[in-house]
Design a protein around this motif. Structure first.
Motif, mmCIF file in Angstrom:
data_model
loop_
_atom_site.group_PDB
_atom_site.id
_atom_site.type_symbol
_atom_site.label_atom_id
_atom_site.label_comp_id
_atom_site.label_asym_id
_atom_site.label_seq_id
_atom_site.Cartn_x
_atom_site.Cartn_y
_atom_site.Cartn_z
ATOM 1 N N ALA A 1 2.392 0.904 5.831
ATOM 2 C CA ALA A 1 1.475 2.000 5.528
ATOM 3 C C ALA A 1 1.286 2.932 6.719
ATOM 4 N N ASN B 1 0.849 -1.183 0.000
ATOM 5 C CA ASN B 1 0.000 0.000 0.000
ATOM 6 C C ASN B 1 0.890 1.240 0.000
ATOM 7 N N ASP C 1 -1.971 4.843 5.803
ATOM 8 C CA ASP C 1 -3.204 4.280 6.355
ATOM 9 C C ASP C 1 -3.463 4.943 7.712
#
Length: 360
Positions: free
Chosen positions: A235, A141, A145
């Motif tokens: 992330a 990713n 996040d």
């Protein structure tokens, strides 16, 4: 149909397990592949268990990913591939040399540094090969996040320093805590993030409690109370620190490159196969907390440099650590072994627009 068994034990690390899974899922037509996890942590215990309960497995090739698995593999198939682990490399090479006298064993090293060490320590060059690991980019990713950061106890303004991979003696993750402690004297926004796996994870956790408030040093899996993939953990990070001062697995570094995170690293032969100072990372000549702390500060004060090194690192990760390249090389190796041919692993040429500097 070539039947291949990917075999690893409880001592196998992230790189071994992830690569074995990739091969099981992606070798394609002409291969029947399965993954087996042995229960023995000792090579001699694994060998004794297999001899006591031996049965015809029918595998054409068994790929062993650690020393206990190698001892077991030679009783399961006449053809064995062995990828020695970075942790305990010298003893793994000694075991491979002993086994090679009685079985067809091909040694595959994931780095040029390990390949050179294996040949220097007696593995015949014609039976020692280089196949670098492949990053499974679908797992990576490239966006921060925020929900994961909150779950790990980080705030929006925190600067999260993530340690590379598992906590092993060679990874030297204690140094990440030292660096974070130095930086917090200047600015209290710095926090450290470790995966929480590896033989030294508990020691690092204890060291963190002694050095700092444990709330500023996060062991991801312990904080979440459940497993988390290394790719997913990244992330939540802002900067990656590679503090290794010995031979370590390179897939965690390549994954951090693919995630587009700026990297500060100690310049070791292994790290220098992937990273170059001010091109794909900021590097220091030795594993010293003050030097690493200064490089983190240099990185934070130059946003343009952050973008440049992370963008180049991501480009090189896609060019040289693609899963498809690694799968093709292993497919060729297995086919040559199954046919009884001499094994030759072709190395891919540099891609356009990238400047790969691996030592070969």
């Amino acid at each position: 149909m070539i039947r291949v068994c990917q075999l690893y034990s409880p001592v196998a690390g992230y790189e071994a397990v992830r690569t074995a899974e990739q091969l099981c899922d992606n070798l394609g037509d002409g291969f029947d592949v399965m993954v087996r996890r042995s229960t023995s942590r000792s090579p001699w215990a694994a060998l004794l268990t297999t001899l006591q309960h031996r049965r015809a497995a029918g595998f054409d090739i068994v790929h062993a990913w650690d020393a206990p698995s190698l001892a077991q593999a030679v009783t399961m198939s006449p053809r064995v591939v062995f990828t020695p682990p970075a942790t305990g490399l010298k003893s793994a090479i000694r075991l491979a040399r002993a086994v090679m006298a009685h079985a067809d064993v091909q040694v595959v090293c994931p780095t040029a540094t390990m390949h050179r060490l294996a040949v220097e320590r007696g593995i015949p060059l014609e039976r020692c090969h280089l196949i670098r690991p492949g990053v499974e980019f679908a797992r990576v990713n490239q966006r921060r996040d925020r929900s994961l950061r909150a779950a790990l106890g980080f705030e929006e303004q925190d600067v999260v320093l993530a340690a590379v991979g598992e906590s092993t003696p060679q990874a030297n993750h204690r140094l990440v805590v030292w660096v974070m402690s130095i930086l917090r004297v200047l600015e209290p926004c710095y926090k450290a993030l470790l995966w929480g796996r590896g033989p030294q994870a508990e020691q690092i956790a204890h060291f963190a409690r002694v050095m700092e408030d444990e709330r500023v040093v996060c062991l991801a899996e312990r904080r979440l109370g459940q497993p988390i993939a290394y790719e997913a953990m990244l992330a939540a990070a802002d900067i990656v620190l590679n503090t290794a001062d010995g031979v370590v697995d390179t897939l965690p570094i390549a994954t951090a490159m693919a995630a587009g995170l700026p990297i500060v690293s100690v310049a070791t032969p292994t790290a220098s196969e992937l990273l170059e100072d001010r091109h794909t990372a900021l590097m220091v000549p030795k594993a010293h907390p003050r030097l690493l702390s200064q490089r983190v500060l240099d990185l934070r004060t130059d946003v343009g440099l952050q973008w440049q090194i992370s963008d180049r690192a991501r480009t090189e990760a896609f060019s040289y650590f693609a899963q498809s390249r690694m799968i093709d090389q292993y497919r060729s190796l297995y086919e040559q072994m199954a046919a009884g041919k001499a094994v030759v692993v072709e190395q891919s040429a540099p891609g356009a627009g990238a400047r790969f500097h691996a030592r070969v």
